[in-house]
Design a protein around this motif. Structure first.
Motif, PDB file in Angstrom:
ATOM      1  N   ASN A 133       0.814  -1.224   0.000  1.00 18.73           N
ATOM      2  CA  ASN A 133       0.000   0.000   0.000  1.00 18.73           C
ATOM      3  C   ASN A 133       0.842   1.265   0.000  1.00 18.73           C
ATOM      4  OD1 ASN A 133      -2.381  -1.489   0.046  1.00 18.73           O
ATOM      5  ND2 ASN A 133      -2.254  -1.677   2.277  1.00 18.73           N
ATOM      6  N   THR A 134       1.932   1.243  -0.735  1.00 18.67           N
ATOM      7  CA  THR A 134       2.803   2.413  -0.821  1.00 18.67           C
ATOM      8  C   THR A 134       2.099   3.502  -1.631  1.00 18.67           C
ATOM      9  OG1 THR A 134       4.644   0.880  -0.911  1.00 18.67           O
ATOM     10  CG2 THR A 134       5.129   3.164  -1.489  1.00 18.67           C
ATOM     11  N   PRO A 135       2.044   4.723  -1.107  1.00 18.99           N
ATOM     12  CA  PRO A 135       1.421   5.796  -1.882  1.00 18.99           C
ATOM     13  C   PRO A 135       2.239   6.110  -3.137  1.00 18.99           C
ATOM     14  CG  PRO A 135       1.700   6.444   0.425  1.00 18.99           C
ATOM     15  CD  PRO A 135       2.450   5.164   0.234  1.00 18.99           C
ATOM     16  N   VAL A 136       1.568   6.305  -4.270  1.00 19.83           N
ATOM     17  CA  VAL A 136       2.288   6.630  -5.501  1.00 19.83           C
ATOM     18  C   VAL A 136       1.733   7.892  -6.155  1.00 19.83           C
ATOM     19  CG1 VAL A 136       2.810   4.206  -6.021  1.00 19.83           C
ATOM     20  CG2 VAL A 136       0.821   5.239  -7.039  1.00 19.83           C
ATOM     21  N   ILE A 137       2.659   8.660  -6.706  1.00 14.67           N
ATOM     22  CA  ILE A 137       2.302   9.791  -7.549  1.00 14.67           C
ATOM     23  C   ILE A 137       2.833   9.436  -8.936  1.00 14.67           C
ATOM     24  CG2 ILE A 137       2.760  12.232  -8.067  1.00 14.67           C
ATOM     25  CD1 ILE A 137       3.036  12.795  -5.150  1.00 14.67           C
ATOM     26  N   ILE A 138       2.065   9.738  -9.968  1.00 15.53           N
ATOM     27  CA  ILE A 138       2.512   9.399 -11.318  1.00 15.53           C
ATOM     28  C   ILE A 138       2.884  10.674 -12.072  1.00 15.53           C
ATOM     29  CG2 ILE A 138       1.876   8.308 -13.514  1.00 15.53           C
ATOM     30  CD1 ILE A 138      -0.138   6.609 -11.845  1.00 15.53           C
ATOM     31  N   GLU A 238     -13.105  14.186  -6.369  1.00 11.81           N
ATOM     32  CA  GLU A 238     -12.155  15.167  -5.854  1.00 11.81           C
ATOM     33  C   GLU A 238     -10.955  14.473  -5.242  1.00 11.81           C
ATOM     34  OE1 GLU A 238     -12.777  19.086  -3.162  1.00 11.81           O
ATOM     35  OE2 GLU A 238     -14.298  18.419  -4.584  1.00 11.81           O
ATOM     36  N   PHE A 239      -9.795  15.115  -5.355  1.00 10.66           N
ATOM     37  CA  PHE A 239      -8.580  14.487  -4.831  1.00 10.66           C
ATOM     38  C   PHE A 239      -8.673  14.354  -3.310  1.00 10.66           C
ATOM     39  CE2 PHE A 239      -4.146  15.012  -3.189  1.00 10.66           C
ATOM     40  CZ  PHE A 239      -3.783  13.707  -3.459  1.00 10.66           C
ATOM     41  N   ASP A 240      -8.381  13.161  -2.838  1.00  4.30           N
ATOM     42  CA  ASP A 240      -8.486  12.864  -1.416  1.00  4.30           C
ATOM     43  C   ASP A 240      -7.101  12.433  -0.920  1.00  4.30           C
ATOM     44  OD1 ASP A 240      -8.856  11.709   1.040  1.00  4.30           O
ATOM     45  OD2 ASP A 240     -10.479  10.363   0.417  1.00  4.30           O
ATOM     46  N   VAL A 241      -6.487  13.304  -0.122  1.00  4.69           N
ATOM     47  CA  VAL A 241      -5.113  13.028   0.330  1.00  4.69           C
ATOM     48  C   VAL A 241      -5.032  11.716   1.102  1.00  4.69           C
ATOM     49  CG1 VAL A 241      -3.160  13.887   1.687  1.00  4.69           C
ATOM     50  CG2 VAL A 241      -4.579  15.481   0.455  1.00  4.69           C
ATOM     51  N   GLU A 242      -6.056  11.456   1.893  1.00 10.73           N
ATOM     52  CA  GLU A 242      -6.008  10.223   2.695  1.00 10.73           C
ATOM     53  C   GLU A 242      -6.023   8.989   1.789  1.00 10.73           C
ATOM     54  OE1 GLU A 242      -5.072   9.704   5.703  1.00 10.73           O
ATOM     55  OE2 GLU A 242      -4.815  11.891   5.632  1.00 10.73           O
ATOM     56  N   ALA A 243      -6.854   9.070   0.741  1.00 12.85           N
ATOM     57  CA  ALA A 243      -6.923   7.922  -0.182  1.00 12.85           C
ATOM     58  C   ALA A 243      -5.560   7.717  -0.845  1.00 12.85           C
ATOM     59  CB  ALA A 243      -7.994   8.160  -1.233  1.00 12.85           C
ATOM     60  N   TYR A 244      -4.877   8.828  -1.140  1.00 17.30           N
ATOM     61  CA  TYR A 244      -3.530   8.720  -1.716  1.00 17.30           C
ATOM     62  C   TYR A 244      -2.576   8.073  -0.712  1.00 17.30           C
ATOM     63  CZ  TYR A 244       1.243  10.551  -2.081  1.00 17.30           C
ATOM     64  OH  TYR A 244       2.602  10.667  -2.050  1.00 17.30           O
ATOM     65  N   ARG A 245      -2.631   8.553   0.535  1.00 14.45           N
ATOM     66  CA  ARG A 245      -1.687   8.020   1.538  1.00 14.45           C
ATOM     67  C   ARG A 245      -1.949   6.557   1.863  1.00 14.45           C
ATOM     68  NH1 ARG A 245      -1.341  13.291   5.303  1.00 14.45           N
ATOM     69  NH2 ARG A 245      -0.117  14.513   3.831  1.00 14.45           N
TER      70      ARG A 245
END
Ligand code: G4P
Length: 527
Positions: A133-138, A238-245
């Motif tokens: 479950n590593t957060p990723v940015i593309i 909408e972008f959800d920071v928690e979902a990203y983390r």
């Protein structure tokens, strides 16, 4: 909980950049270092990429890897943040190295080529991220070239990487007509001027409907952008920071690393949303980085190929507390107190001795055989960090002794190289023969060379046609015994003594799976 520790943890961002070779990882890394002031001109980063012409010459590769020790970890300050980028080898034969590096990061940036989309290596690396479950940015790169439609790219990312995506910037055209990106996250327009050194300028526009947008990019493109953005807002939640983390959604940025375009925006957003050092799971309990007592683990060992300097560097990730030079720490596996006189940190591309390090930091410890991958160091508590599971290798060969006088040396060499994580060793239970499994052909050459030069042992490879190594288990001991008996010729054990079924073809594996429903087949060693 000490103030100092809290502060140091909250400003750290430890991550890896991963990509398929040639997507632009090296270029992006370099541009990030430029922003961090760690380097001053582009071209200063020695590519960790293996030059295409040298793929069969692994000594050359090792030399290049040697150079890359210094750039294995790149630490730099950016504003109030301390950033640690963990580099990963570009050559796919060293994919295991990359998997292990991913155990030491809190998040990942994936670089994708806008024209090529998701490629094999990226897909595999993403699987590892997903397991943890590593957060990723593309970062979708090379927008200055003709690429695919951004909506198609997003669909492909979602399908191929099996993660929900959320664009945080949006490109205005591509290739020769590329005009820039609209930064959805910060609501600004970044206009593109092709340049390899300088940083793009931001045009402030109050909102996308303002006439300033038409002035900046022309009416047709402004209308298209408005239309696209409307669609984006309609399609993506909408972008959800928690979902990203939590590793459930990956924010997507568009840009061109070579032109330093979109890179600062990526970095600025990254430091704000990417997680600080996170708790790490050990067998006994979860370790919180804020705990005062030091803990850390070895995730990589870099052997020195120079025969005059036989020592290795063990890379230790600090998980909790403060690490200090010349303080005694407990090496859990050896149950031994060790202290380190010359631990090194990696700042601004230089390796220098450090007095202290904090969670999220990586320290290099010169070593002459004390460390194995996965070893834990603590202030005293008995803790074992869980390593990354081994994956089934892709290639298998029997290893044989070619010099009967040197059997002991061969045995020792094999054990030590396996400790370093160069490859995996299985022992066939039927004939007792040793099987080495690797990700690529190069590793066999590396092993043979190192056995000879470091241990004075000679080995020979015997071909073995094998499809996969599957770790097996079952709730029914009788069923397990029956399976092992039926398949006794294909049963092996790994170094921990776990049962491994060596399937020689995909068909055989499928048959085994359907004939023995009580047996579970695993493609990684952790289940
Ligand atoms: P990697 O580490 O992921 O393997 O990729 P790397 O950064 O080395 O980039 C691969 C190639 O793609 C390089 O070209 C690099 O210059 C180019 N590249 C990177 N970013 C961009 C971009 O935004 N736009 C365009 N057009 N090209 C980009 P090369 O010719 O293989 O190497 P070099 O001789 O330029 O160093």
């Amino acid at each position: 909980m000490s103030e100092e520790l809290n502060k140091e943890i909250s400003r750290r961002r430890t991550f890896a950049i991963i990509s398929h070779p040639d997507a632009g990882k090296t270029t992006l890394t370099e541009k990030l270092l430029l922003f961090g002031g760690a380097i001053h001109v582009a071209g200063a980063v020695k590519s960790n990429k293996i030059k295409k012409t040298a793929t069969s010459d692994w000594m050359e590769i090792e030399k290049q890897r040697g150079i890359s020790v210094a750039t294995s970890v790149m630490g730099f300050n950016y504003g109030d943040y301390k950033i640690n980028i963990l580099d990963t080898p570009g050559h796919q034969d060293f994919a295991e190295d990359t998997f292990r590096t991913l155990t030491a990061v809190d998040s990942v940036i994936i670089v994708v080529d806008a024209a090529k989309g998701v490629e094999t290596q990226t897909r595999r690396l993403m699987e590892v991220c997903r397991m943890r479950n590593t957060p990723v940015i593309i970062f979708v790169n090379k927008l200055d070239r003709e690429g695919r439609d951004p909506f198609d790219i997003l669909d492909e990312l979602e399908q191929e990487l099996k993660i929900a995506v959320r664009p945080l910037s949006w490109p205005i055209n591509m290739g020769a007509r590329f005009k820039g990106v609209y930064n959805i996250y910060e609501q600004g327009l970044d206009l593109f001027t092709p340049s390899k050194q300088t940083v793009s300028e931001r045009v402030e526009i109050p909102d996308v409907n303002s006439p300033q947008l038409d002035e900046a990019v022309g009416k047709a493109d402004a209308d298209k952008l408005r239309e696209d953005l409307e669609l984006v807002e309609g399609v993506y939640p909408e972008f959800d920071v928690e979902a990203y983390r939590e590793g459930r959604v990956a924010p997507v940025f568009f840009g061109s690393a070579l032109n330093t375009f979109g890179v600062k925006e990526l970095l600025d957003c990254f430091v704000r949303i990417a997680p600080e050092p996170q708790p790490v799971q050990a067998e006994e309990r979860e370790i919180d980085p804020h705990e005062e007592a030091f803990t850390g683990f070895v995730f990589k060992i870099h052997a020195n190929m120079d025969p005059n300097h036989r020592s290795c560097i063990a890379f230790v990730k600090v998980c909790s507390g403060k690490f200090e030079r010349n303080v005694n720490y407990r090496h859990i596996r050896l149950n031994k107190q060790l202290r380190f006189a010359a631990p090194t940190a990696f700042m601004a591309q230089k390796k220098s001795v450090v007095d202290e390090a904090f969670p999220g930091d990586i320290i290099g410890i010169p070593d002459t055989g004390n460390f194995k991958i996965g070893d834990t160091l603590t202030s005293g508590e008995e803790i074992h960090f869980k390593g990354l599971p081994s994956f089934s290798p892709e290639m298998f060969k029997y290893i044989e002794n070619a010099d009967p006088m040197k059997a002991k040396q061969l045995e020792k060499g094999i054990q030590q190289l396996m400790d370093e994580g160069v490859a995996q060793l299985f022992t066939n239970q039927f004939n007792g023969r040793k099987i080495i499994g690797t990700v690529g052909q190069l590793q066999f050459e590396v092993i043979q060379y190192r056995l000879l030069h470091e241990y004075g042992a000679q080995c020979r490879w015997q071909p073995l046609s094998m499809y996969k190594a599957c770790w097996i288990d079952s709730d029914d001991p009788k069923a397990l015994e029956a399976f092992k008996k039926r398949k006794h010729q294909f049963m092996a054990v790994d170094r921990q003594g776990r049962d491994v079924f060596m399937a020689d073809s995909g068909y055989v594996l499928q048959m085994a799976q359907s004939d023995f429903p009580d047996i579970r087949f695993h493609f990684t060693s952790e289940f």
